[in-house]
Design a protein around this motif. Structure first.
Motif, PDB file in Angstrom:
ATOM      1  N   TRP A   1     -13.140 -11.671 -17.508  1.00  0.00           N
ATOM      2  CA  TRP A   1     -12.934 -11.965 -18.930  1.00  0.00           C
ATOM      3  C   TRP A   1     -11.804 -12.957 -19.159  1.00  0.00           C
ATOM      4  O   TRP A   1     -11.739 -13.613 -20.193  1.00  0.00           O
ATOM      5  CB  TRP A   1     -12.641 -10.681 -19.712  1.00  0.00           C
ATOM      6  CG  TRP A   1     -11.381  -9.974 -19.285  1.00  0.00           C
ATOM      7  CD1 TRP A   1     -11.258  -8.978 -18.381  1.00  0.00           C
ATOM      8  CD2 TRP A   1     -10.055 -10.249 -19.762  1.00  0.00           C
ATOM      9  NE1 TRP A   1      -9.958  -8.593 -18.251  1.00  0.00           N
ATOM     10  CE2 TRP A   1      -9.187  -9.359 -19.092  1.00  0.00           C
ATOM     11  CE3 TRP A   1      -9.524 -11.149 -20.689  1.00  0.00           C
ATOM     12  CZ2 TRP A   1      -7.823  -9.345 -19.312  1.00  0.00           C
ATOM     13  CZ3 TRP A   1      -8.159 -11.133 -20.916  1.00  0.00           C
ATOM     14  CH2 TRP A   1      -7.316 -10.235 -20.230  1.00  0.00           C
ATOM     15  N   MET A   2     -10.919 -13.096 -18.143  1.00  0.00           N
ATOM     16  CA  MET A   2      -9.773 -13.985 -18.307  1.00  0.00           C
ATOM     17  C   MET A   2     -10.207 -15.447 -18.437  1.00  0.00           C
ATOM     18  O   MET A   2      -9.594 -16.233 -19.155  1.00  0.00           O
ATOM     19  CB  MET A   2      -8.823 -13.831 -17.121  1.00  0.00           C
ATOM     20  CG  MET A   2      -7.511 -14.600 -17.276  1.00  0.00           C
ATOM     21  SD  MET A   2      -6.495 -13.962 -18.611  1.00  0.00           S
ATOM     22  CE  MET A   2      -5.873 -12.482 -17.819  1.00  0.00           C
ATOM     23  N   ALA A   3     -11.295 -15.806 -17.746  1.00  0.00           N
ATOM     24  CA  ALA A   3     -11.769 -17.191 -17.827  1.00  0.00           C
ATOM     25  C   ALA A   3     -12.236 -17.526 -19.238  1.00  0.00           C
ATOM     26  O   ALA A   3     -11.919 -18.587 -19.792  1.00  0.00           O
ATOM     27  CB  ALA A   3     -12.906 -17.413 -16.830  1.00  0.00           C
ATOM     28  N   THR A   4     -12.990 -16.591 -19.834  1.00  0.00           N
ATOM     29  CA  THR A   4     -13.453 -16.810 -21.212  1.00  0.00           C
ATOM     30  C   THR A   4     -12.277 -16.876 -22.176  1.00  0.00           C
ATOM     31  O   THR A   4     -12.220 -17.725 -23.076  1.00  0.00           O
ATOM     32  CB  THR A   4     -14.401 -15.672 -21.633  1.00  0.00           C
ATOM     33  OG1 THR A   4     -15.492 -15.629 -20.721  1.00  0.00           O
ATOM     34  CG2 THR A   4     -14.926 -15.910 -23.048  1.00  0.00           C
ATOM     35  N   TYR A   5     -11.319 -15.973 -21.963  1.00  0.00           N
ATOM     36  CA  TYR A   5     -10.134 -15.955 -22.826  1.00  0.00           C
ATOM     37  C   TYR A   5      -9.348 -17.263 -22.689  1.00  0.00           C
ATOM     38  O   TYR A   5      -8.889 -17.838 -23.679  1.00  0.00           O
ATOM     39  CB  TYR A   5      -9.254 -14.770 -22.460  1.00  0.00           C
ATOM     40  CG  TYR A   5      -7.952 -14.723 -23.222  1.00  0.00           C
ATOM     41  CD1 TYR A   5      -7.920 -14.316 -24.556  1.00  0.00           C
ATOM     42  CD2 TYR A   5      -6.759 -15.104 -22.613  1.00  0.00           C
ATOM     43  CE1 TYR A   5      -6.736 -14.288 -25.255  1.00  0.00           C
ATOM     44  CE2 TYR A   5      -5.570 -15.075 -23.306  1.00  0.00           C
ATOM     45  CZ  TYR A   5      -5.564 -14.661 -24.628  1.00  0.00           C
ATOM     46  OH  TYR A   5      -4.381 -14.639 -25.317  1.00  0.00           O
ATOM     47  N   GLY A   6      -9.215 -17.721 -21.440  1.00  0.00           N
ATOM     48  CA  GLY A   6      -8.491 -18.977 -21.211  1.00  0.00           C
ATOM     49  C   GLY A   6      -9.169 -20.146 -21.901  1.00  0.00           C
ATOM     50  O   GLY A   6      -8.512 -21.011 -22.484  1.00  0.00           O
ATOM     51  N   ASP A   7     -10.516 -20.184 -21.839  1.00  0.00           N
ATOM     52  CA  ASP A   7     -11.246 -21.257 -22.526  1.00  0.00           C
ATOM     53  C   ASP A   7     -11.032 -21.194 -24.028  1.00  0.00           C
ATOM     54  O   ASP A   7     -10.894 -22.219 -24.706  1.00  0.00           O
ATOM     55  CB  ASP A   7     -12.741 -21.164 -22.216  1.00  0.00           C
ATOM     56  CG  ASP A   7     -13.046 -21.542 -20.771  1.00  0.00           C
ATOM     57  OD1 ASP A   7     -12.197 -22.229 -20.168  1.00  0.00           O
ATOM     58  OD2 ASP A   7     -14.111 -21.152 -20.267  1.00  0.00           O
ATOM     59  N   LEU A   8     -11.020 -19.974 -24.570  1.00  0.00           N
ATOM     60  CA  LEU A   8     -10.808 -19.812 -26.005  1.00  0.00           C
ATOM     61  C   LEU A   8      -9.437 -20.336 -26.419  1.00  0.00           C
ATOM     62  O   LEU A   8      -9.300 -21.076 -27.404  1.00  0.00           O
ATOM     63  CB  LEU A   8     -10.939 -18.331 -26.385  1.00  0.00           C
ATOM     64  CG  LEU A   8     -10.622 -17.985 -27.856  1.00  0.00           C
ATOM     65  CD1 LEU A   8     -11.572 -18.721 -28.787  1.00  0.00           C
ATOM     66  CD2 LEU A   8     -10.701 -16.477 -28.069  1.00  0.00           C
TER      67      LEU A   8
END
Length: 258
Positions: free
Chosen positions: A15-22
């Motif tokens: 989930w960290m990758a999605t959060y980072g993109d956001l």
């Protein structure tokens, strides 16, 4: 038989990758808003300081646009081995943030300087005195050279009506800037016959002083930005052996330092 342990995922959770993109998309959005807006220097410094503080307190991975806004600086998701490594990381973040602030402030100053320069040139055109005014941008300053006849009668340091109109028309552009301004008076090499001024030193100094006084006392510009000097006939721009050269040498120069 012993049961094999299930393999564990290494690194940050998915989930960290999605959060980072956001987070990155949000930052890009605000950078775009900033690029399309007009922000004064004080507001920008406050925003930059906030970003700097946020960056040095990151514990996990994140990303941010670099100073050129063309690429992404990706921060490592791994934890640091020691306090020394973390301190170095924070120091690097602070250094990068400070460079971003300096670059942005420099661009803002250059933009303001260019806008004021263009307004000054437009004012000179509107006043119809382009043939009596020389404007040139040097590396360290903007030079405005004005013929004496715009401002003074021969042998006098009293500003004539036309000169006051010109100074009043230039004042709004000068007011928008914070730059230091040097006013210098210059004469030809003809000796003074006016008893009020013993030499051209006194005359040129009095003329420069009166220009500064008009801009500060009548137009209410900040006095601490100005310096008045008189150079007499000792910094000619024309040949003092010809009438045309002497006319060029009788002048007022306004230098706006960068």
């Amino acid at each position: 038989m012993t049961r094999k342990k299930e393999s564990q995922e290494v690194g940050a959770p998915a989930w960290m990758a999605t959060y980072g993109d956001l987070v990155t998309n949000l930052l890009v959005f605000f950078v775009l808003l900033f690029s399309m807006s007009t922000v004064d220097q004080m507001t920008f410094k406050e925003v930059a300081a906030s970003l700097s503080y946020s960056m040095i307190n990151l514990n996990n991975g994140d990303s941010i646009l670099d100073s050129s806004a063309n690429s992404i600086i990706v921060f490592d998701y791994t934890r640091f081995d020691s306090e020394e490594a973390e301190a170095k990381r924070k120091e690097k973040y602070i250094e990068d943030a400070n460079e971003m602030v300096v670059d942005a402030e420099e661009k803002l100053k250059n933009k303001e300087f260019d806008e004021a320069k263009n307004k000054i040139r437009d004012t000179i055109e509107e006043q119809g005195i382009s043939d009596k005014v020389y404007v040139v941008e040097e590396k360290d300053y903007l030079l405005i050279r004005l013929d004496q006849e715009i401002f003074f009668e021969s042998g006098s340091a009293d500003i004539v009506s036309e000169g006051k109109v010109v100074l009043s028309s230039l004042a709004p552009s000068l007011r928008e800037m914070e730059n230091e301004i040097l006013i210098s008076g210059h004469t030809d090499n003809v000796p003074q016959t006016n008893q009020k001024y013993e030499t051209n030193w006194e005359l040129s100094t009095a003329r420069a002083t009166n220009v500064v006084r008009y801009l500060t006392e009548v137009e209410n510009l900040e006095p601490d930005r100005f310096t008045a000097t008189g150079n007499g006939e000792h910094r000619p721009v024309g040949d003092n052996n010809t009438p045309e050269g002497r006319q060029k040498n009788r002048r007022i120069e306004i230098k706006i330092l960068k």
